[in-house]
Design a protein around this motif. Structure first.
Motif, PDB file in Angstrom:
ATOM      1  N   PHE A  70       0.827  -1.204   0.000  1.00 41.64           N
ATOM      2  CA  PHE A  70       0.000   0.000   0.000  1.00 41.64           C
ATOM      3  C   PHE A  70       0.867   1.263   0.000  1.00 41.64           C
ATOM      4  O   PHE A  70       0.594   2.209  -0.741  1.00 41.64           O
ATOM      5  N   SER A  71       1.909   1.288   0.829  1.00 43.02           N
ATOM      6  CA  SER A  71       2.799   2.452   0.882  1.00 43.02           C
ATOM      7  C   SER A  71       3.441   2.703  -0.478  1.00 43.02           C
ATOM      8  O   SER A  71       3.518   3.846  -0.939  1.00 43.02           O
ATOM      9  N   ARG A  80      -5.961  -1.740   0.288  1.00 45.24           N
ATOM     10  CA  ARG A  80      -6.521  -1.256   1.546  1.00 45.24           C
ATOM     11  C   ARG A  80      -7.603  -0.236   1.218  1.00 45.24           C
ATOM     12  O   ARG A  80      -7.413   0.636   0.365  1.00 45.24           O
ATOM     13  N   SER A  81      -8.727  -0.315   1.918  1.00 41.13           N
ATOM     14  CA  SER A  81      -9.853   0.574   1.616  1.00 41.13           C
ATOM     15  C   SER A  81      -9.534   2.034   1.917  1.00 41.13           C
ATOM     16  O   SER A  81     -10.099   2.934   1.292  1.00 41.13           O
ATOM     17  N   ASN A  82      -8.628   2.284   2.879  1.00 42.71           N
ATOM     18  CA  ASN A  82      -8.286   3.678   3.182  1.00 42.71           C
ATOM     19  C   ASN A  82      -7.498   4.333   2.048  1.00 42.71           C
ATOM     20  O   ASN A  82      -7.208   5.524   2.090  1.00 42.71           O
ATOM     21  N   GLY A  83      -7.190   3.566   1.006  1.00 43.05           N
ATOM     22  CA  GLY A  83      -6.589   4.147  -0.184  1.00 43.05           C
ATOM     23  C   GLY A  83      -7.498   5.154  -0.852  1.00 43.05           C
ATOM     24  O   GLY A  83      -7.040   5.991  -1.636  1.00 43.05           O
ATOM     25  N   VAL A 106      -2.972   3.995 -10.398  1.00 44.13           N
ATOM     26  CA  VAL A 106      -2.158   3.486  -9.291  1.00 44.13           C
ATOM     27  C   VAL A 106      -2.931   3.598  -7.972  1.00 44.13           C
ATOM     28  O   VAL A 106      -2.935   2.669  -7.157  1.00 44.13           O
ATOM     29  N   PHE A 107      -3.592   4.726  -7.752  1.00 40.15           N
ATOM     30  CA  PHE A 107      -4.405   4.884  -6.547  1.00 40.15           C
ATOM     31  C   PHE A 107      -5.545   3.875  -6.509  1.00 40.15           C
ATOM     32  O   PHE A 107      -5.942   3.406  -5.432  1.00 40.15           O
ATOM     33  N   VAL A 131     -12.088   6.374 -11.499  1.00 39.85           N
ATOM     34  CA  VAL A 131     -11.151   5.247 -11.561  1.00 39.85           C
ATOM     35  C   VAL A 131     -10.691   4.856 -10.161  1.00 39.85           C
ATOM     36  O   VAL A 131     -10.626   3.668  -9.815  1.00 39.85           O
ATOM     37  N   ILE A 132     -10.388   5.845  -9.339  1.00 43.82           N
ATOM     38  CA  ILE A 132      -9.959   5.562  -7.960  1.00 43.82           C
ATOM     39  C   ILE A 132     -11.070   4.845  -7.202  1.00 43.82           C
ATOM     40  O   ILE A 132     -10.842   3.832  -6.533  1.00 43.82           O
TER      41      ILE A 132
END
Length: 459
Positions: free
Chosen positions: A188-189, A232-235, A224-225, A273-274
């Motif tokens: 995720f990072s 992870r959903s917090n993305g 990418v996002f 898209v995100i």
């Protein structure tokens, strides 16, 4: 000076720091008391291998088996089981679809290498997940170095010094062994930092009137996002970058230029898209659970999300549910991280004002470093980080904020600024708050590493 030598080969020096830190954490995992207090890992490995454990034939095999066992703790067991045989049980959908597929893809790619296909299940998936996590952690260190340089206003030695410090801080993240284990934080990072770097690059292109290239980069950043959202959903908080830029682009429509309209459309598509990265796993689960005669209760909801259902029913995640007396120790453990996130978030939110008011006054401590950061990017990322901290306090299992914070950059920038500004103080023997933050990061990582390898909380 040390920094002069470091800047001649920043990536090699970062790799050296990374290798030393990972070796220390790996040694902790190896020497941690075994068997663990919780035998879930041993049972999971036994179940997957369909037989008793086989005696390791060599030192290398023993080392691999020991590392795999020591790092497969807590959520990692779910990730590995899903990667091995797919999602079967409803509650397993709480664990990132994107990360489990990344493990599967890595495993398939590495199986082509001679000898790697001889590793049985689930050791193959565990080894691939560990390799993936460490590779993504190293990759995010390098991306963070470039992101910091890009968000600095010039290419002098001081921004390079700050970029190196920021990258080292990410190496020493209090997430500790979670960034080495089969957990999704490293991937995720890497995705979050890469998406932010591409987005910042797109802003530079648009401001240089390279509109076509800038919009292409914007859509690439959104992609990418989107992948980060599957991990992870917090993305989804990364979409705040697009939200702010979309509002700015709408305001600029008054000039009636064609590129202004294209910019608004591009940002709107990017936002969709995100969001699609969050919707895709929900759609896959819906197709599996909600197209038969026996529908699950969440299938009938207005927004049929298996993720919110599983978090609610199986993990009791919701507003103020974690606010119990028995969870007070976990709030205390999370307090240092929350304080750093909130204080650095406030710094980032105020940076734009300070930049305009004091950006040219470099003789004051704290102003020079602030003036070197791009206030637009920092301000927007600070909003996302601030929201994450607030959500952790209100609704999350609060202890996970220590590892979730690894994917947010503003607090790294804030600490680096403090270190550099305190280094300019002329009072002999004086120490600032940054030294205490560094001590907390290192001590927490080491202690947490012992507890993690022993299958002890917090997780």
């Amino acid at each position: 000076m040390l920094f002069d030598r470091i800047q001649t080969s920043p990536y090699w020096s970062l790799l050296a720091v990374f290798g030393c830190w990972k070796s220390l954490l790996g040694l902790i995992a190896l020497v941690a008391p075994s068997p663990a207090y919780d035998t879930s890992t041993a049972l999971a490995l036994l179940q997957s291998s369909n037989g008793p454990p086989v005696q390791a034939a060599s030192i290398g095999a023993w080392l691999l088996e020991t590392i795999c066992n020591s790092l497969t703790r807590w959520d990692a067991i779910f990730f590995i089981k899903v990667a091995e045989r797919g999602y079967i049980n409803e509650q397993e959908w709480a664990f990132g679809w994107g990360f489990t597929w990344a493990i599967v893809i890595t495993s398939k790619v590495l199986s082509i290498i001679p000898g790697c296909n001889q590793i049985g299940h689930p050791d193959a998936e565990i080894a691939c997940a560990i390799l993936l996590s460490n590779a993504c952690h190293l990759g995010s260190v390098f991306v963070l170095y470039q992101l910091t340089l890009l968000c600095s206003n010039n290419s002098s030695r001081r921004p390079k010094e700050m970029a190196w410090l920021v990258s080292v801080l990410h190496i020493l993240s209090p997430a500790g062994l979670f960034l080495s284990a089969p957990y999704s934080e490293s991937l995720f990072s890497f995705l979050a930092f890469t998406g932010t770097y591409i987005f910042a690059w797109s802003l530079e292109a648009v401001r240089a009137e390279q509109h076509l290239w800038g919009n292409v980069l914007t859509l690439l950043s959104a992609t990418v996002f989107s992948v980060a959202c599957t991990v992870r959903s917090n993305g989804l908080l990364n979409g705040i970058l697009f939200l702010f830029e979309f509002a700015t682009a709408l305001f600029n429509l008054y000039d009636l230029k064609i590129w202004s309209f294209i910019r608004v459309a591009t940002l709107g598509i990017g936002g969709l898209v995100i969001g699609g990265g969050l919707v895709l796993p929900q759609y896959i689960a819906y197709q599996e659970f909600c197209t038969s005669d026996s529908l699950r209760p969440w299938c009938l909801k207005l927004v049929p999300s298996i993720y919110t259902w599983v978090q609610d029913i199986y993990w009791n995640v919701g507003p103020f549910r974690y606010w119990t007396l028995s969870n007070l120790p976990l709030f205390l453990l999370a307090t240092p991280t929350l304080v750093v996130l909130l204080q650095s978030g406030a710094w980032g939110l105020q940076l734009s004002t300070r930049h305009h008011q004091e950006g040219q006054r470099k003789n004051r401590v704290g102003v020079w470093a602030d003036a070197q950061m791009n206030p637009d990017i920092v301000n927007r990322l600070a909003v996302a980080q601030f929201l994450l901290a607030v959500m952790a306090i209100i609704a999350y299992h609060v202890q996970i904020i220590t590892r979730l914070s690894s994917g947010y950059v503003v607090w790294y920038w804030w600490i680096a600024v403090k270190i550099m500004d305190e280094g300019r103080q002329t009072v002999p023997g004086s120490t600032g708050g940054s030294s205490w933050i560094l001590r907390w990061m290192v001590m927490y990582s080491l202690i947490q590493g012992v507890l993690f390898a022993g299958f002890l909380p917090p997780a």
